[in-house]
Write a protein that holds these residues in place. Structure first.
Motif, PDB file in Angstrom:
ATOM      1  N   GLU A  48      33.285  -1.091  48.195  1.00 18.02           N
ATOM      2  CA  GLU A  48      34.296  -0.058  48.202  1.00 18.02           C
ATOM      3  C   GLU A  48      35.714  -0.707  47.674  1.00 18.02           C
ATOM      4  OE1 GLU A  48      34.633   1.356  52.248  1.00 18.02           O
ATOM      5  OE2 GLU A  48      32.656   2.577  51.983  1.00 18.02           O
ATOM      6  N   ARG A  49      35.916  -1.947  47.960  1.00 13.28           N
ATOM      7  CA  ARG A  49      36.985  -2.635  47.624  1.00 13.28           C
ATOM      8  C   ARG A  49      37.181  -2.801  46.284  1.00 13.28           C
ATOM      9  NH1 ARG A  49      39.225  -7.794  46.563  1.00 13.28           N
ATOM     10  NH2 ARG A  49      37.472  -8.678  46.274  1.00 13.28           N
ATOM     11  N   LYS A  50      35.909  -3.323  45.597  1.00 17.49           N
ATOM     12  CA  LYS A  50      35.863  -3.281  44.198  1.00 17.49           C
ATOM     13  C   LYS A  50      35.834  -2.193  43.358  1.00 17.49           C
ATOM     14  CE  LYS A  50      33.345  -7.967  44.385  1.00 17.49           C
ATOM     15  NZ  LYS A  50      31.990  -8.523  43.866  1.00 17.49           N
ATOM     16  N   GLU A  51      35.311  -0.970  43.803  1.00 16.31           N
ATOM     17  CA  GLU A  51      35.139   0.344  43.150  1.00 16.31           C
ATOM     18  C   GLU A  51      36.729   0.716  43.053  1.00 16.31           C
ATOM     19  OE1 GLU A  51      32.943   2.530  45.780  1.00 16.31           O
ATOM     20  OE2 GLU A  51      30.741   1.963  44.556  1.00 16.31           O
ATOM     21  N   ASN A  52      37.651   0.530  44.269  1.00 16.26           N
ATOM     22  CA  ASN A  52      38.861   0.823  44.450  1.00 16.26           C
ATOM     23  C   ASN A  52      39.875  -0.007  43.189  1.00 16.26           C
ATOM     24  OD1 ASN A  52      38.652   3.079  46.342  1.00 16.26           O
ATOM     25  ND2 ASN A  52      38.985   1.237  47.816  1.00 16.26           N
ATOM     26  N   LEU A  53      39.403  -1.266  43.354  1.00 17.76           N
ATOM     27  CA  LEU A  53      40.156  -2.130  42.474  1.00 17.76           C
ATOM     28  C   LEU A  53      39.976  -1.644  40.783  1.00 17.76           C
ATOM     29  CD1 LEU A  53      39.896  -5.583  43.987  1.00 17.76           C
ATOM     30  CD2 LEU A  53      41.922  -4.105  43.775  1.00 17.76           C
ATOM     31  N   ALA A  54      38.924  -1.134  40.445  1.00 17.40           N
ATOM     32  CA  ALA A  54      38.436  -0.524  39.148  1.00 17.40           C
ATOM     33  C   ALA A  54      39.193   0.712  38.780  1.00 17.40           C
ATOM     34  CB  ALA A  54      36.884  -0.404  39.076  1.00 17.40           C
ATOM     35  N   ASN A  72      50.188  -3.515  49.651  1.00 21.41           N
ATOM     36  CA  ASN A  72      49.530  -2.522  50.280  1.00 21.41           C
ATOM     37  C   ASN A  72      48.222  -1.538  49.577  1.00 21.41           C
ATOM     38  OD1 ASN A  72      50.643  -2.808  52.936  1.00 21.41           O
ATOM     39  ND2 ASN A  72      52.602  -1.918  52.423  1.00 21.41           N
ATOM     40  N   SER A  73      48.231  -1.838  48.175  1.00 21.11           N
ATOM     41  CA  SER A  73      47.582  -1.093  47.128  1.00 21.11           C
ATOM     42  C   SER A  73      46.228  -1.652  47.310  1.00 21.11           C
ATOM     43  CB  SER A  73      48.142  -1.317  45.953  1.00 21.11           C
ATOM     44  OG  SER A  73      47.503  -0.674  44.887  1.00 21.11           O
ATOM     45  N   LYS A  74      45.446  -0.564  47.346  1.00 23.04           N
ATOM     46  CA  LYS A  74      44.070  -0.651  47.208  1.00 23.04           C
ATOM     47  C   LYS A  74      43.511  -0.519  45.514  1.00 23.04           C
ATOM     48  CE  LYS A  74      43.181   1.244  51.961  1.00 23.04           C
ATOM     49  NZ  LYS A  74      42.254   2.241  52.372  1.00 23.04           N
ATOM     50  N   ASN A  75      44.291  -0.063  44.804  1.00 23.74           N
ATOM     51  CA  ASN A  75      44.062   0.257  43.574  1.00 23.74           C
ATOM     52  C   ASN A  75      44.526  -0.892  42.626  1.00 23.74           C
ATOM     53  OD1 ASN A  75      44.140   3.510  44.544  1.00 23.74           O
ATOM     54  ND2 ASN A  75      42.289   2.727  43.765  1.00 23.74           N
ATOM     55  N   SER A  76      44.298  -0.929  41.456  1.00 26.02           N
ATOM     56  CA  SER A  76      44.975  -1.698  40.443  1.00 26.02           C
ATOM     57  C   SER A  76      46.215  -0.758  39.930  1.00 26.02           C
ATOM     58  CB  SER A  76      44.069  -2.368  39.368  1.00 26.02           C
ATOM     59  OG  SER A  76      42.969  -3.106  39.551  1.00 26.02           O
ATOM     60  N   VAL A 108      44.465  -7.236  42.783  1.00 23.45           N
ATOM     61  CA  VAL A 108      44.870  -6.129  42.267  1.00 23.45           C
ATOM     62  C   VAL A 108      45.467  -6.471  40.826  1.00 23.45           C
ATOM     63  CG1 VAL A 108      46.525  -4.186  42.449  1.00 23.45           C
ATOM     64  CG2 VAL A 108      45.553  -5.374  44.498  1.00 23.45           C
ATOM     65  N   LYS A 109      44.570  -5.750  39.798  1.00 28.62           N
ATOM     66  CA  LYS A 109      45.038  -5.932  38.467  1.00 28.62           C
ATOM     67  C   LYS A 109      46.299  -5.344  38.140  1.00 28.62           C
ATOM     68  CE  LYS A 109      41.508  -8.357  36.913  1.00 28.62           C
ATOM     69  NZ  LYS A 109      40.919  -8.958  38.174  1.00 28.62           N
ATOM     70  N   LEU A 110      47.184  -5.888  37.338  1.00 26.48           N
ATOM     71  CA  LEU A 110      48.462  -5.450  37.218  1.00 26.48           C
ATOM     72  C   LEU A 110      48.788  -5.139  35.737  1.00 26.48           C
ATOM     73  CD1 LEU A 110      50.189  -7.570  39.812  1.00 26.48           C
ATOM     74  CD2 LEU A 110      49.834  -5.350  40.208  1.00 26.48           C
ATOM     75  N   ASP A 111      49.235  -3.942  35.247  1.00 24.40           N
ATOM     76  CA  ASP A 111      49.452  -3.685  33.937  1.00 24.40           C
ATOM     77  C   ASP A 111      51.019  -3.345  33.890  1.00 24.40           C
ATOM     78  OD1 ASP A 111      50.086  -2.485  31.352  1.00 24.40           O
ATOM     79  OD2 ASP A 111      48.494  -1.192  31.554  1.00 24.40           O
ATOM     80  N   PHE A 112      51.792  -4.326  33.201  1.00 21.66           N
ATOM     81  CA  PHE A 112      53.277  -3.889  33.224  1.00 21.66           C
ATOM     82  C   PHE A 112      54.028  -3.483  31.849  1.00 21.66           C
ATOM     83  CE2 PHE A 112      52.925  -7.126  36.594  1.00 21.66           C
ATOM     84  CZ  PHE A 112      53.951  -6.706  37.385  1.00 21.66           C
ATOM     85  N   SER A 113      52.794  -3.021  30.982  1.00 22.24           N
ATOM     86  CA  SER A 113      53.268  -2.463  29.755  1.00 22.24           C
ATOM     87  C   SER A 113      54.370  -1.488  29.698  1.00 22.24           C
ATOM     88  CB  SER A 113      51.962  -2.132  29.039  1.00 22.24           C
ATOM     89  OG  SER A 113      51.270  -1.090  29.537  1.00 22.24           O
ATOM     90  N   PRO A 114      54.325  -0.297  30.610  1.00 22.60           N
ATOM     91  CA  PRO A 114      55.496   0.522  30.709  1.00 22.60           C
ATOM     92  C   PRO A 114      56.783  -0.146  30.787  1.00 22.60           C
ATOM     93  CG  PRO A 114      53.456   1.211  32.032  1.00 22.60           C
ATOM     94  CD  PRO A 114      53.396  -0.181  31.876  1.00 22.60           C
TER      95      PRO A 114
END
Length: 300
Positions: A48-54, A72-76, A108-114
């Motif tokens: 479940e953790r891996k599915e949420n991180l995707a 606290n984030s479960k998602n990327s 938690v994968k992080l995208d700072f492009s914005p």
């Protein structure tokens, strides 16, 4: 042992004295059953953790709230920092810096492009700013005042995109992107002031092609592209001033294990003639025997 938590049991080396039921009130069979159930629960939770991180979720957040959001984030996350002037940039072992928080992102994968960190707070030590930040996926524009970018993105194994447009004053780019294993392409046009590019792209196993026209002022380039196993093309090859750490002209093992390299182009015939002896005749870049053979055949 909830009724007497301070009580201590000592087990002897004799197997007959190791009585699980006597110590805990749980039989061996129950313990095995509980163990299997526990492992099943952990396996389900990890799935479940891996599915949420995707799943990537877009968030706009103030800098002061960023650490708690990340914790606290479960998602990327795809992130826009609303007050980038408060973001602190510096060596990532320094607590409170952006790199420090990313290094502790717990997958938690992080995208700072914005975002845009052009005017963020820059500490004196800018080396290793995001070193070992395996959760960093994309990074936006950084301050143009950065001169020392040593190890800045070293071992950022998930990094696929970076805005390089503000790296106009970088001089030390040693190990800047080494082992960024997911990086396929990069705009290098602004690296005109770089003098040290040793190990800059070493271990970038997914890098396919690169334009080196901007690196005309490089002096040190040892192992610059070593182990770039997917690199097929180097355009505008120009390293006139390079002297390696052994004191000889050109770069020591600059192209070691670039096993897919098929083409090196030059900006002019003169540049080609000047570099041919270094690259092909003396093989100072450490190309493979087959690559040298093909180059000689093609050149003839």
């Amino acid at each position: 042992q909830n009724d007497s938590p301070k009580k201590t049991y000592k087990l002897t080396i004799e197997e007959s004295d190791r009585n699980v039921e006597g110590l805990t009130g749980i039989t061996k069979e129950q313990l095995i059953k509980y163990g299997k159930e526990y492992r099943a629960i952990i396996k389900k939770q990890e799935k479940e953790r891996k599915e949420n991180l995707a799943i990537f979720v877009y968030k706009e957040v103030l800098w002061k709230d960023f650490p708690d959001l990340l914790k606290n984030s479960k998602n990327s996350l795809i992130l826009k920092i609303l007050d980038p002037e408060n973001v602190v940039l510096g060596e990532n072992m320094t607590e409170g810096t952006l790199g420090y928080f990313i290094a502790h992102a717990n997958d938690v994968k992080l995208d700072f492009s914005p975002s845009d960190f052009s005017n963020s707070k820059l500490l004196d030590d800018t080396s290793s700013m995001f070193c070992n930040c395996s959760s960093l996926l994309k990074i936006c524009k950084l301050p143009a005042s950065i001169i020392n970018a040593y190890g800045m993105f070293s071992n950022c194994t998930s990094l696929v995109s970076i805005d390089t447009s503000n790296f106009t004053n970088v001089k030390n780019a040693a190990s800047m992107f080494n082992y960024c294993e997911s990086l396929v392409t990069i705009d290098t046009s602004v690296f005109t002031k770089v003098t040290n590019s040793s190990n800059m792209f070493s271990g970038c196993a997914s890098l396919i092609s690169i334009d080196t026209a901007a690196f005309a002022n490089v002096i040190e380039a040892d192992y610059m592209f070593s182990n770039c196993v997917s690199l097929t093309t180097i355009d505008n090859f120009t390293f006139k001033h390079v002297i390696n750490n052994m004191g000889s002209i050109f770069s020591h093992k600059m192209l070691t294990n670039c096993s897919s390299l098929k083409k090196i182009s030059f900006s002019s015939d003169t540049e080609y003639i000047e570099q041919y002896e270094r690259l092909i005749t003396n093989n100072e870049g450490r190309l493979s025997y087959k690559q040298i053979e093909n180059a000689e055949l093609y050149s003839n």
